[in-house]
Design an enzyme around this catalytic site. Structure first.
Site, PDB file in Angstrom:
ATOM      1  N   SER A   1     -17.885  -8.201  22.567  1.00 15.42           N
ATOM      2  CA  SER A   1     -17.259  -9.225  21.725  1.00 15.42           C
ATOM      3  C   SER A   1     -15.929  -8.791  21.127  1.00 15.42           C
ATOM      4  O   SER A   1     -15.254  -9.602  20.482  1.00 15.42           O
ATOM      5  CB  SER A   1     -18.218  -9.636  20.598  1.00 15.42           C
ATOM      6  OG  SER A   1     -19.331 -10.322  21.136  1.00 15.42           O
TER       7      SER A   1
ATOM      8  N   GLU B   1       7.269  56.995  18.382  1.00 15.90           N
ATOM      9  CA  GLU B   1       7.995  56.638  19.593  1.00 15.90           C
ATOM     10  C   GLU B   1       9.376  57.272  19.699  1.00 15.90           C
ATOM     11  O   GLU B   1       9.843  57.550  20.805  1.00 15.90           O
ATOM     12  CB  GLU B   1       8.146  55.112  19.664  1.00 15.90           C
ATOM     13  CG  GLU B   1       6.835  54.358  19.808  1.00 15.90           C
ATOM     14  CD  GLU B   1       6.122  54.679  21.112  1.00 15.90           C
ATOM     15  OE1 GLU B   1       6.803  54.761  22.158  1.00 15.90           O
ATOM     16  OE2 GLU B   1       4.902  54.873  21.095  1.00 15.90           O
TER      17      GLU B   1
END
Length: 792
Positions: free
Chosen positions: A465, A87
């Site tokens: 229950s 780069e």
């Protein structure tokens, strides 16, 4: 000739001077528009939101961009060399723009007409990535140049390079080299090979078409370019170049490195963060620390999944998922492997294909595991499913179960594999620290990928229950004690309005006459619960349910609520039971303990609150009775088991309490239980509200310990609860509950509830203990109702 040279140089000088003047004029015009590059010193790199357990295991990650910021000191030098060679080879020499590079690029363009070399430096790319758009205009390019020069004055070269390597997009939503290493190779930067570093360094040019996942051949060609430039610049030797060039392309997509599976809880934490921070939650690098511990969460996952798979095993095999070939030419292993790679897996189930069947075994190819054999022990359970309450005969050979060409599911069994199937049943398990409400484990279903519906906080199911402790708690504050006798006899209530009789029944349909409140709760006597509701008042019971956190606005104020007709989520249920475990306080359940920003600053800290809703004495008495539901008890010479006896057998502790729950036709199975350190609720049912859990017949191919018969809270949900609690309570020694100061104990006759010098110990709120001793001719009272009253 000399004159022409002088003229040419003059022209070049004039053009150069004109260019400088033009740039200065342009700078005067756009200089005010340039951003302040000093902001780069305080730049906050956008990082995703991460969700952790209390012990720092990664549960999930949210955010569009994958970024793992890394300091320049943590980056391997070969990786830096690879980027610079490709780069910006003169990065450490130029002042932000590279005149040499610009001239070289211009010469290539003039001689070939093609733009083969870029002229932007890394500093210019930083300027563009942080401050500018990617539009291709002269003005944007000039701004980029001026910004690059400013950046070089504000930051050191290493600071610029660090920003660049952490910001640059590198494909598949990875930004920066740290994220790219994870996404493509599942590695930290320090563990990358030279070939892998070169591959990543080649991505900035065109990450979408040069990445090794989507375009491996193009990526390999680009890697060769990077390695060639590194060789040219002397950063690697010929031997290193040759080795890296020969390395195969092995990149594949790696998601976030999840180390703890808790997706339902992660989504709850995710939504909480969005409520606090909005869309910024995705970019601020938030670290969210949940309340769960890894070992308990893993135990919850395994307990729920094993419980649901166990239900499926009992009810029979529904057949293969698909038939890939039937007769004719079978698929080869390559075809099978390619097909399996397209299929999901649902832990612990993996897709497999049957390739051959023997008398009592089958050969299979398993996704990512290759060829294996299903022995008879892994097949013999699979009698055919007929209906939820009916199974076919037990198979005698493998050909009755599977056939070559079928795609099936398998799961681990010891050192081998067994046949499995994706269950249609579902469930939930949630646990809290009862003193604070912190969620210690949460699993909202069989598999989050398969179904994201979180049954912990979204599934409102009939309570059955499981509601009874709240009804009994109300009764204890309205004239009853655990020693009070209530008539366990059938109820036949004529409703003149509807013209029908209401005939609630016990399950099983057995009645014992006069029975103590403790035993009635432990044995889950339905008609006793109704009589207690009548005597203590429906309005009082509704208020008590409201105090415990249930939405009474949606609950009909009828006697049926004593049997659990109201609906609640497992999270509401476990929160209600927490009040019995913690001495009478309502807590608010929470899953997020704290939230930190990327720098460790605490942005949110949970502040649990308690609100007293029942007395400490009431909580102790209900807990004691629920302990009897597990430990059992005696009435006179008669021994009895509570409905939760399996929990006592599984855990072997005396400091646990709990209650089963089963609704009409067994559409819902519950178990909620606790000790002073943990409270948990397990629920099992079909997402289809109308589908009962059914029954199973004894399977002669399996051992004596198998579960058969009806599916109830005690047989279906309780084992899930117990498997989780084995792990959760292993951290805590047995801890008997301390008796509140407001209680007294007395020895009572278990048949009459009166005092007895040779009876069993019972606890009473001071002033409510019996005053008389039991005598054979005692005329007993049933709560507020005389024994001579009608039993119907």
């Amino acid at each position: 000739m000399f004159k022409w040279l002088i003229r040419l140089l003059s022209l070049v000088f004039f053009l150069g001077l004109s260019g400088i003047v033009a740039l200065l004029v342009l700078y005067q015009q756009i200089g005010a528009e340039l951003p302040d590059v000093s902001a780069l010193k305080e730049v906050r790199l956008e990082t995703p939101m991460r969700i952790y357990s209390q012990d720092n295991e990664l549960i999930s990650q949210y955010g569009e961009q994958r970024r793992t910021p890394v300091s320049i000191e943590q980056m391997p030098q070969p990786l830096i060399d690879a980027f610079l060679a490709t780069e910006d080879a003169r990065f450490y020499e130029h002042p932000g723009i590279d005149p040499v590079g610009i001239v070289r690029a211009a010469m290539v363009w003039l001689s070939t007409g093609e733009k083969r070399q870029g002229a932007s430096t890394i500093t210019q790319q930083v300027a563009r990535n942080f401050f500018l758009t990617r539009e291709k205009t002269i003005v944007r390019k000039v701004k980029e140049i001026f910004l690059a020069l400013h950046i070089e004055k504000q930051l050191s070269k290493n600071e610029i390079l660090e920003l660049y390597l952490n910001k640059i997009p590198l494909g598949h939503r990875s930004h920066g080299v740290g994220a790219a290493a994870q996404v493509y190779y599942g590695k930290d930067l320090a563990d990358l090979t030279l070939a892998e570093m070169a591959m990543i360094a080649g991505l900035p040019k065109a990450p979408s078409i040069l990445n090794p996942i989507s375009h491996p051949h193009r990526a390999e060609e680009r890697r060769a370019v990077v390695l060639g430039r590194m060789l040219e610049t002397g950063k690697i030797t010929q031997a290193q170049y040759n080795e890296a060039m020969a390395a195969p392309v092995k990149a594949r997509y790696h998601g976030a490195e999840i180390t703890l599976n808790a997706p339902y809880l992660a989504e709850m934490a995710h939504q909480f963060a969005l409520t606090l921070f909005g869309e910024e939650a995705y970019t601020r690098g938030l670290n969210i620390y949940t309340t769960v511990h890894a070992d308990e969460q893993q135990a919850a996952n395994e307990a729920l999944v094993n419980g649901l798979l166990g239900y499926d095993l009992r009810h029979g095999y529904r057949g293969s998922a698909a038939t890939l070939w039937q007769g004719g030419t079978p698929w080869n292993e390559e075809q099978i492997t390619e097909h399996l790679d397209t299929l999901p897996d649902y832990w612990p189930l993996l897709p497999a294909v049957v390739t051959g069947v023997s008398e009592r075994s089958a050969t299979v190819v398993i996704k990512e595991k290759g060829s294996s054999t299903l022995e008879w022990d892994g097949l013999k359970w699979a009698r055919a499913y007929i209906a939820d309450n009916r199974q076919a005969h037990a198979p005698k050979q493998a050909s009755e179960i599977v056939k070559a060409g079928e795609q099936i599911w398998v799961r681990p069994q010891g050192e081998g594999w067994m046949l499995g199937q994706v269950p249609e049943i579902n469930g939930a398990l949630v646990a809290l620290e009862p003193q604070t409400g912190a969620v210690t484990a949460l699993s909202g279903g069989f598999n989050f990928t398969l179904n994201k519906f979180n049954r912990v906080n979204q599934a409102e199911r009939q309570m059955g229950s499981n509601i009874k402790p709240f009804i009994y708690s109300t009764a204890l504050d309205h004239g009853f004690t655990l020693a009070s006798l209530v008539n366990d006899a059938p109820i036949n209530h004529w409703d003149a309005g509807s013209g029908n009789s209401w005939k609630p029944r016990n399950s099983p349909n057995v009645y014992d006459g006069p029975i103590r409140v403790r035993e009635a709760l432990a044995r889950s006597k339905n008609v006793v619960s109704i009589r207690l509701l009548r005597d203590s008042g429906i309005a009082n019971a509704m208020q008590r349910l409201n105090d415990f956190g249930f939405d009474t606005a949606s609950i009909p104020a009828t006697e049926s609520l004593a049997l659990g007709s109201p609906s609640a989520t497992p999270l509401q249920m476990v929160t209600g039971y927490a009040a019995f475990a913690n001495g009478g306080y309502r807590v608010s359940p929470f899953v997020v303990e704290r939230i930190e920003d990327a720098n460790g600053l605490v942005l949110y800290q949970a502040a649990p609150e308690q609100q007293r809703i029942i007395s400490e004495e009431n909580a102790f008495l209900i807990s004691s009775a629920l302990g009897s539901a597990i430990q059992g008890g005696a009435s006179g010479s008669r021994r009895w088991n509570g409905t939760g006896w399996r929990a006592g057998r599984a855990l072997g502790r005396t400091d646990i309490a709990g209650k089963t729950g089963t609704t009409n036709d067994s559409r819902d199975a519950w178990f909620s239980g606790f000790n002073p350190n943990r409270v948990a609720t397990a629920w099992v049912g079909f997402d289809d509200f109308g589908r009962p859990l059914g029954r199973t017949a004894y399977n002669p191919n399996l051992g004596r310990d198998q579960v058969a018969g009806g599916e109830f809270g005690g047989s279906t949900a309780l084992p899930i609860w117990a498997d989780y609690m084995k792990v959760a309570l292993s951290h805590f020694p047995e801890q008997p509950r301390s008796v509140p100061a407001g209680l007294v104990s007395a020895s009572i006759d278990t048949s009459t509830g009166l005092l007895s010098s040779q009876g069993r110990t019972e606890y009473f709120v001071k002033g409510t203990e019996p005053q008389r001793y039991s005598r054979p001719d005692s005329h007993q009272q049933f709560g507020g109702t005389s024994v001579t009253d009608e039993l119907f």
